[in-house]
Design a protein around this motif. Structure first.
Motif, PDB file in Angstrom:
ATOM      1  N   TYR A 221       0.901  -1.391   0.121  1.00  0.00           N
ATOM      2  CA  TYR A 221       0.090   0.094   0.047  1.00  0.00           C
ATOM      3  C   TYR A 221       0.907   1.336   0.168  1.00  0.00           C
ATOM      4  O   TYR A 221       0.278   2.456  -0.564  1.00  0.00           O
ATOM      5  CB  TYR A 221      -1.056   0.172   1.197  1.00  0.00           C
ATOM      6  N   LEU A 222       1.932   1.002   0.632  1.00  0.00           N
ATOM      7  CA  LEU A 222       2.883   2.438   0.492  1.00  0.00           C
ATOM      8  C   LEU A 222       3.519   2.705  -0.726  1.00  0.00           C
ATOM      9  O   LEU A 222       3.320   3.567  -1.450  1.00  0.00           O
ATOM     10  CB  LEU A 222       4.287   2.099   1.312  1.00  0.00           C
ATOM     11  N   GLN A 223       3.640   1.448  -1.592  1.00  0.00           N
ATOM     12  CA  GLN A 223       4.013   1.567  -2.993  1.00  0.00           C
ATOM     13  C   GLN A 223       2.738   1.906  -3.972  1.00  0.00           C
ATOM     14  O   GLN A 223       2.878   2.794  -4.777  1.00  0.00           O
ATOM     15  CB  GLN A 223       4.476   0.032  -3.661  1.00  0.00           C
ATOM     16  N   LEU A 224       1.479   1.650  -3.542  1.00  0.00           N
ATOM     17  CA  LEU A 224       0.499   1.988  -4.320  1.00  0.00           C
ATOM     18  C   LEU A 224       0.071   3.515  -4.034  1.00  0.00           C
ATOM     19  O   LEU A 224      -0.298   4.099  -5.052  1.00  0.00           O
ATOM     20  CB  LEU A 224      -0.633   1.059  -3.707  1.00  0.00           C
ATOM     21  N   LEU A 225       0.480   3.864  -2.870  1.00  0.00           N
ATOM     22  CA  LEU A 225       0.327   5.164  -2.494  1.00  0.00           C
ATOM     23  C   LEU A 225       1.334   6.321  -3.184  1.00  0.00           C
ATOM     24  O   LEU A 225       0.763   7.025  -4.220  1.00  0.00           O
ATOM     25  CB  LEU A 225       0.682   5.464  -1.039  1.00  0.00           C
ATOM     26  N   GLU A 226       2.504   5.526  -3.375  1.00  0.00           N
ATOM     27  CA  GLU A 226       3.779   6.328  -4.236  1.00  0.00           C
ATOM     28  C   GLU A 226       3.239   6.327  -5.728  1.00  0.00           C
ATOM     29  O   GLU A 226       3.150   7.413  -6.262  1.00  0.00           O
ATOM     30  CB  GLU A 226       5.012   5.559  -3.975  1.00  0.00           C
ATOM     31  N   LYS A 227       2.591   5.115  -6.073  1.00  0.00           N
ATOM     32  CA  LYS A 227       2.059   5.243  -7.327  1.00  0.00           C
ATOM     33  C   LYS A 227       1.223   6.173  -8.046  1.00  0.00           C
ATOM     34  O   LYS A 227       1.133   6.911  -9.076  1.00  0.00           O
ATOM     35  CB  LYS A 227       1.882   3.609  -7.974  1.00  0.00           C
ATOM     36  N   LYS A 228      -0.073   5.890  -7.271  1.00  0.00           N
ATOM     37  CA  LYS A 228      -1.120   6.600  -7.367  1.00  0.00           C
ATOM     38  C   LYS A 228      -1.086   8.098  -7.283  1.00  0.00           C
ATOM     39  O   LYS A 228      -1.447   9.015  -7.937  1.00  0.00           O
ATOM     40  CB  LYS A 228      -2.396   6.052  -6.693  1.00  0.00           C
ATOM     41  N   TYR A 229      -0.317   8.428  -6.184  1.00  0.00           N
ATOM     42  CA  TYR A 229      -0.055   9.925  -5.948  1.00  0.00           C
ATOM     43  C   TYR A 229       1.395  10.667  -6.168  1.00  0.00           C
ATOM     44  O   TYR A 229       1.700  11.393  -5.733  1.00  0.00           O
ATOM     45  CB  TYR A 229      -0.726  10.190  -4.497  1.00  0.00           C
ATOM     46  N   ARG A 230       1.817   9.708  -7.239  1.00  0.00           N
ATOM     47  CA  ARG A 230       3.127  10.518  -7.421  1.00  0.00           C
ATOM     48  C   ARG A 230       3.242  11.809  -7.700  1.00  0.00           C
ATOM     49  O   ARG A 230       4.372  12.358  -7.392  1.00  0.00           O
ATOM     50  CB  ARG A 230       3.812   9.526  -8.716  1.00  0.00           C
ATOM     51  N   ASN A 231       2.539  12.239  -8.269  1.00  0.00           N
ATOM     52  CA  ASN A 231       2.466  13.615  -8.641  1.00  0.00           C
ATOM     53  C   ASN A 231       2.095  14.516  -7.671  1.00  0.00           C
ATOM     54  O   ASN A 231       2.841  15.771  -7.681  1.00  0.00           O
ATOM     55  CB  ASN A 231       1.512  14.212  -9.969  1.00  0.00           C
ATOM     56  N   THR A 232       1.234  14.197  -6.968  1.00  0.00           N
ATOM     57  CA  THR A 232       1.085  15.199  -5.676  1.00  0.00           C
ATOM     58  C   THR A 232       1.930  15.132  -4.592  1.00  0.00           C
ATOM     59  O   THR A 232       2.245  16.022  -3.804  1.00  0.00           O
ATOM     60  CB  THR A 232      -0.301  14.585  -5.133  1.00  0.00           C
ATOM     61  N   LEU A 233       2.570  13.911  -4.447  1.00  0.00           N
ATOM     62  CA  LEU A 233       3.772  13.914  -3.162  1.00  0.00           C
ATOM     63  C   LEU A 233       4.958  14.483  -3.491  1.00  0.00           C
ATOM     64  O   LEU A 233       5.339  14.612  -4.878  1.00  0.00           O
ATOM     65  CB  LEU A 233       4.081  12.343  -2.879  1.00  0.00           C
ATOM     66  N   GLY A 234       5.428  15.065  -2.771  1.00  0.00           N
ATOM     67  CA  GLY A 234       6.810  15.976  -2.769  1.00  0.00           C
ATOM     68  C   GLY A 234       7.854  14.935  -2.815  1.00  0.00           C
ATOM     69  O   GLY A 234       7.678  13.506  -2.231  1.00  0.00           O
ATOM     70  N   ASP A 235       9.106  15.288  -2.831  1.00  0.00           N
ATOM     71  CA  ASP A 235      10.226  14.337  -2.866  1.00  0.00           C
ATOM     72  C   ASP A 235      10.451  13.784  -1.367  1.00  0.00           C
ATOM     73  O   ASP A 235      10.923  12.669  -1.214  1.00  0.00           O
ATOM     74  CB  ASP A 235      11.737  15.142  -3.131  1.00  0.00           C
ATOM     75  N   GLU A 236      10.025  14.710  -0.387  1.00  0.00           N
ATOM     76  CA  GLU A 236      10.402  14.193   1.083  1.00  0.00           C
ATOM     77  C   GLU A 236       9.396  13.141   1.316  1.00  0.00           C
ATOM     78  O   GLU A 236       9.647  12.211   1.744  1.00  0.00           O
ATOM     79  CB  GLU A 236      10.303  15.578   1.691  1.00  0.00           C
ATOM     80  N   ALA A 237       8.215  13.253   0.745  1.00  0.00           N
ATOM     81  CA  ALA A 237       7.089  12.145   1.066  1.00  0.00           C
ATOM     82  C   ALA A 237       7.680  10.986   0.416  1.00  0.00           C
ATOM     83  O   ALA A 237       7.332   9.938   1.169  1.00  0.00           O
ATOM     84  CB  ALA A 237       5.768  12.519   0.317  1.00  0.00           C
ATOM     85  N   ARG A 238       7.973  11.148  -0.723  1.00  0.00           N
ATOM     86  CA  ARG A 238       8.505   9.810  -1.297  1.00  0.00           C
ATOM     87  C   ARG A 238       9.995   9.208  -0.678  1.00  0.00           C
ATOM     88  O   ARG A 238       9.789   7.955  -0.539  1.00  0.00           O
ATOM     89  CB  ARG A 238       9.059  10.238  -2.864  1.00  0.00           C
ATOM     90  N   GLU A 239      10.565  10.012  -0.127  1.00  0.00           N
ATOM     91  CA  GLU A 239      11.534   9.711   0.702  1.00  0.00           C
ATOM     92  C   GLU A 239      11.255   8.699   1.977  1.00  0.00           C
ATOM     93  O   GLU A 239      11.830   7.613   2.339  1.00  0.00           O
ATOM     94  CB  GLU A 239      12.546  10.554   1.066  1.00  0.00           C
ATOM     95  N   PHE A 240      10.237   9.431   2.414  1.00  0.00           N
ATOM     96  CA  PHE A 240       9.738   8.658   3.708  1.00  0.00           C
ATOM     97  C   PHE A 240       9.169   7.497   3.331  1.00  0.00           C
ATOM     98  O   PHE A 240       9.313   6.346   4.158  1.00  0.00           O
ATOM     99  CB  PHE A 240       8.606   9.628   4.386  1.00  0.00           C
ATOM    100  N   ILE A 241       8.330   7.416   2.215  1.00  0.00           N
ATOM    101  CA  ILE A 241       7.707   6.140   1.839  1.00  0.00           C
ATOM    102  C   ILE A 241       8.991   4.997   1.650  1.00  0.00           C
ATOM    103  O   ILE A 241       8.694   3.801   2.043  1.00  0.00           O
ATOM    104  CB  ILE A 241       6.856   6.358   0.555  1.00  0.00           C
TER     105      ILE A 241
END
Lengths: 146, 535
Positions: free
Chosen positions: B336-356
């Motif tokens: 689900y973290l990965q799904l989150l990252e995939k679906k909201y790739r554009n909305t998430l900032g770099d930091e959010a992706r790093e945390f994920i």
């Protein structure tokens, strides 16, 4: 590529809603159009197949994705019930489970499971697996009544 | 003492048999005693009969003398001498025949040697008077003595009162005439009766002086004989009895023939039987104890095996929980973290992706730890079933599993000839796989891994060496690397959970072998381990 005329029905027997949702996500990504039906344990699964209870209008599934560990009646019992019932024995059953235990694998094939898939931890691996499995069963394999 | 019952039984047997032996001995002794006594009785009877006959034949002379005096009232002393000589000539030991008219000794044959008796007035002699009066009154033949004679020697004195019966009238009382007297020397009498003959084989004694029987004085032989349980018989005298007593000349037998053998063998047998009982019972008890011990240890073994089964079953349960139930939520987290990252790739900032990424890596690492822990536990709990295994084949299988890594790292593996060993095949594959896998993983940067695997056999044990040209290890870490979850490197240098060598050590130790390392940092390491060679 063959054009699928009839709608495909996949029955997913899965007690974990998160996993069920993942399967659904994975299938949505795929080019195969399939109706996904979801039952949450063995008892519901058998009701679905026998069109009992709330499943009076249920279609006959073309493929069953079967989780092994479920409450009330688990996947192993469902597998035996399906494969020993002449009405359902022909339906391919794909065991889809977190387990990679050799005992589970052997037991599933002994009960005539059609294939055994272990859910990978990565989401991409997971969707990839679902895509390849459905491609295999619906584009490559000839199924009864197709 | 644990053999006390056996000892008691042995002792009881011994004592019981000993008792039997002594009872048997007592019965034999009594039978023998009776036989001996009857022999003594027989011999004594002969002596007695002889004595009675000798005595009576002598005493009868008195009657002859009395008859003479009665029928010849006017005999001369010369006629008396002649008659007495004639009367006594056939008998030995007649000291004297005497006639004592009116109780005064007037005629003595032979006079010589007996002069002292002449004129002896019995009625006037206090020592004789009473006996004389009794004889007259009872008209009885009185045998007195034996007594010491005035004239010397020991003799019996028989006195027969003589009465003159007047021709008529018959109612006039008989008139006392005097005494017919005989003195019989004791020794010749006894000699004639066989008292001094050796062949009687008896100790003899006589009592009953003056015919007083058992109450009378002992006048011949040792008085002690009467106290030594003698055989006794009565000798009849005209006026009473003597008692003759006899015991065997060498005393009553204290033993019976064969007694020594009987007692010796009996006691010996009792000892042997007692000992035998003791040893048999003891052996029996020991066997019983052993069998109890055996059944106890069998029970223990059975219990252990049940425990093992239970713990194996518990482990299977645990293993399943670990491999499935524990990992399922992790998979959900990661997916689900990965799904989150995939679906909201554009909305998430770099930091959010790093945390994920951190969250996903953490969950993945936990998944690896669970898997490795499971492998480690499986090695520990699964029984190592040892059978002859070709270590070369096991190694090839391990290398097959590592094929991708070997290719990726351009690793070179050189194999010596590898022996057959006593091992669990699956675990041996795991062992090689972990060691070769480590050699590939801990390679030096820019240096293609070169791995040499060889083995030598010594004293029935195969020593394997897995040599690499990797980064090597400081000697101070030689022990630590074999501990579970102990790592020498940071995650960003080398991946891993730190379980590989712990698993290796566990496998080797469960096979009864040893594992160790020799290494030079910067040049490479050699891992050694020993396994029992297969015949």
């Amino acid at each position: 590529m063959r054009v699928i005329m009839n709608p495909i029905h996949i029955l997913l027997a899965e007690d974990n809603p998160a996993d069920a949702r993942l399967v659904k996500e994975a299938l949505n990504d795929n080019r195969i159009f399939a109706n996904l039906h979801h039952t949450i344990d063995g008892v519901e699964t058998m009701d679905f197949l026998r069109r009992q209870g709330k499943f009076l209008d249920a279609p006959r599934p073309d493929l069953i994705l079967l989780d092994l560990n479920m409450p009330r009646m688990d996947g192993r019992e469902v597998l035996v019930a399906i494969k020993t019932d002449p009405n359902f024995a022909a339906i391919p059953v794909v065991v889809l489970t977190t387990s990679d235990s050799e005992a589970d694998v052997v037991r599933a094939y002994t009960a005539h499971a059609n294939c055994f898939l272990t859910k990978p931890i990565n989401f991409t691996d997971f969707t990839d697996m679902i895509h390849r499995a459905t491609d295999f069963w619906f584009t490559l394999v000839r199924l009864p009544g197709a | 003492m644990k053999h006390l019952p056996a000892l008691f039984a042995g002792l009881a047997t011994f004592v019981a048999l000993l008792l039997c032996v002594f009872l048997g001995h007592a019965s034999q002794m009594s039978a023998f005693g009776q036989t001996e006594r009857s022999h003594v009785t027989d011999r004594l009877a002969k002596v007695r009969v002889l004595l009675e006959s000798e005595l009576n034949s002598r005493l009868s002379l008195v009657r002859g003398l009395a008859a003479y005096a009665e029928t010849n009232p006017t005999f001369s002393d010369e006629e008396f001498q002649h008659f007495a000589a004639h009367l006594s000539e056939d008998h030995k030991g007649i000291r004297s025949l005497q006639l004592a008219p009116k109780a005064v000794v007037r005629h003595i044959y032979p006079l010589k040697g007996n002069e002292a008796a002449m004129g002896h007035d019995l009625m006037a002699d206090p020592a004789r008077r009473e006996a004389a009066e009794r004889a007259i009154e009872g008209k009885k033949f009185i045998v007195a003595g034996p007594i010491e004679l005035r004239q010397g020697g020991v003799a019996l004195i028989g006195r027969l009162p003589i009465f003159h019966t007047p021709p008529s009238p018959s109612d006039t009382p008989e008139e006392f005439w005097g005494f017919s007297i005989i003195l019989i020397d004791l020794d010749p009498l006894l000699g004639e009766s066989g008292f001094f003959k050796e062949d009687t084989r008896l100790h003899l004694a006589l009592r009953g002086k003056d015919g007083r029987g058992a109450q009378g004085e002992v006048f011949f032989g040792d008085p002690a004989i009467f106290n030594d349980a003698p055989v006794t018989q009565e000798i009849s005298l005209p006026n009473g009895t003597w008692i003759i007593a006899g015991t065997p000349h060498d005393g009553w037998a204290k033993t019976w023939p064969g007694q020594i053998w009987f007692l010796g063998l009996g006691v010996g047998l009792a000892l042997m039987a007692g000992g035998l009982v003791y040893f048999l019972l003891r052996r029996n008890a020991e066997i019983r104890e052993e069998s109890i011990q055996r059944s106890l240890s069998a029970e223990l073994l059975e219990k252990k095996s049940q425990d093992l089964e239970r713990s194996n079953a518990a482990f299977q349960q645990f293993a399943y929980v670990a491999s499935h139930d524990l990992r399922e939520p992790l998979r959900t987290v990661v997916s689900y973290l990965q799904l989150l990252e995939k679906k909201y790739r554009n909305t998430l900032g770099d930091e959010a992706r790093e945390f994920i990424d951190f969250a996903v890596n953490g969950a993945k690492r936990m998944d690896s730890l669970i898997k490795d822990l499971l492998i480690f536990s499986r090695v520990e709990t699964s029984p190592a079933t040892l059978s002859p295994v070709d270590s070369g084949i096991a190694l090839q299988e391990a290398l097959g599993n590592l094929a991708a890594t070997l290719e990726e790292t351009s690793g070179e593996v050189t194999l010596g000839s590898l022996p057959r060993v006593q091992a669990d095949h699956t675990q041996l594959v795991q062992l090689f796989q972990n060691l070769v896998g480590n050699a590939l993983k801990y390679r030096r940067a820019e240096v293609a891994p070169e791995i040499t695997i060889s083995a030598i056999i010594e004293n029935g044990w195969a020593t394997f060496a897995v040599q690499d040209n990797g980064i090597g290890i400081d000697a101070e870490h030689f022990e630590r690397i074999f501990l579970v979850f102990q790592r020498l490197h940071h995650r960003d240098e080398f991946e891993g959970t730190g379980i590989g060598l712990a698993v290796c050590r566990k496998i080797v130790e469960r096979h009864g072998g040893q594992i160790w390392i020799d290494s030079t940092p910067g040049q490479g390491s050699t891992f050694f381990f020993t396994l029992k060679a297969a015949a």
